[in-house]
Motif scaffolding. Structure first.
Motif, PDB file in Angstrom:
ATOM      1  N   ILE A  82      -1.022  -2.123   7.147  1.00 28.84           N
ATOM      2  CA  ILE A  82      -0.467  -3.014   6.123  1.00 28.84           C
ATOM      3  C   ILE A  82      -1.480  -4.096   5.759  1.00 28.84           C
ATOM      4  N   THR A  83      -2.135  -4.657   6.759  1.00 27.73           N
ATOM      5  CA  THR A  83      -3.128  -5.692   6.504  1.00 27.73           C
ATOM      6  C   THR A  83      -4.338  -5.129   5.755  1.00 27.73           C
ATOM      7  N   ALA A  86      -3.409  -4.738   2.173  1.00 23.34           N
ATOM      8  CA  ALA A  86      -3.388  -6.041   1.500  1.00 23.34           C
ATOM      9  C   ALA A  86      -4.799  -6.504   1.163  1.00 23.34           C
ATOM     10  N   TYR A  90      -5.986  -7.079  -2.769  1.00 20.99           N
ATOM     11  CA  TYR A  90      -5.972  -8.510  -3.055  1.00 20.99           C
ATOM     12  C   TYR A  90      -6.583  -8.864  -4.405  1.00 20.99           C
ATOM     13  N   THR A  98       0.161  -9.838  -3.621  1.00 22.58           N
ATOM     14  CA  THR A  98      -0.338  -9.204  -2.399  1.00 22.58           C
ATOM     15  C   THR A  98       0.298  -9.808  -1.157  1.00 22.58           C
ATOM     16  N   MET A  99       0.337 -11.122  -1.077  1.00 21.24           N
ATOM     17  CA  MET A  99       0.908 -11.762   0.112  1.00 21.24           C
ATOM     18  C   MET A  99       2.408 -11.495   0.224  1.00 21.24           C
ATOM     19  N   MET A 102       2.738  -7.902   1.438  1.00 20.10           N
ATOM     20  CA  MET A 102       2.314  -7.780   2.830  1.00 20.10           C
ATOM     21  C   MET A 102       3.365  -8.358   3.783  1.00 20.10           C
ATOM     22  N   ALA A 105       6.478  -6.121   3.825  1.00 18.76           N
ATOM     23  CA  ALA A 105       6.283  -4.884   4.589  1.00 18.76           C
ATOM     24  C   ALA A 105       6.274  -5.162   6.090  1.00 18.76           C
ATOM     25  N   LEU A 106       5.609  -6.231   6.505  1.00 16.94           N
ATOM     26  CA  LEU A 106       5.573  -6.556   7.933  1.00 16.94           C
ATOM     27  C   LEU A 106       6.967  -6.863   8.481  1.00 16.94           C
ATOM     28  N   SER A 121       9.493 -13.743   2.017  1.00 14.70           N
ATOM     29  CA  SER A 121       8.128 -13.365   1.637  1.00 14.70           C
ATOM     30  C   SER A 121       7.705 -14.033   0.340  1.00 14.70           C
ATOM     31  N   SER A 125       4.883 -17.137  -0.033  1.00 15.42           N
ATOM     32  CA  SER A 125       3.729 -16.896  -0.910  1.00 15.42           C
ATOM     33  C   SER A 125       3.619 -17.953  -1.994  1.00 15.42           C
TER      34      SER A 125
END
Length: 147
Positions: A82-83, A86, A90, A98-99, A102, A105-106, A121, A125
């Protein structure tokens, strides 16, 4: 000598720091009054090398590498994937999108409430984007959507 978990972790930290130092070697360090683009990567690398060396020296207190349970490996690989996605997206999607994706998803892969994950999320962000752009007057990647 038995190879222990902290020996591997310390060695990996030192190796990663040396790679980043090699890649960021062309960036100017600057001065304390006027730091250059290379100051922060070099300071972080120095700390990584220091802490990696401390792990190596104190490694005898950790569990032997052969006794470590690898049951959390799928979770670690999901976080890594996932990272990495991202990082790859980005510049195309921009900071907020993107953030948000990410973080969502996490959190979603942990089995949490999807609505709460989406609200959290997006909120984090936007607040982070506002902090950097308004308070710190630092530009962040805009992306194809313009924000």
């Amino acid at each position: 000598m038995t190879l222990r978990a902290d020996h591997v972790a310390g060695g990996a930290a030192i190796a990663a720091a040396l790679v980043v130092l090699a890649v960021s070697g062309d960036l100017p360090f600057g001065t304390l009054a006027f730091p250059g683009a290379g100051m922060m990567p070099k300071l972080v690398c120095a700390l990584m090398i220091l802490f990696g060396a401390m792990l190596l020296l104190r490694g005898g207190a950790s569990a032997p590498l052969s006794e470590i349970a690898w049951s959390d490996l799928p979770h670690a690989l999901r976080v890594l994937a996932i990272t990495a996605a991202a990082v790859a997206l980005y510049t195309t999607l921009g900071f907020i999108v993107t953030m948000t994706l990410m973080l969502f998803a996490l959190i979603a892969f942990e089995g949490r409430n999807l609505i709460a994950a989406a609200v959290y999320s997006l909120s984090i962000s936007i607040v982070t984007y506002a902090l950097f752009t308004i308070v710190l007057k630092s530009s962040l990647e805009q992306g194809i959507l313009g924000f």
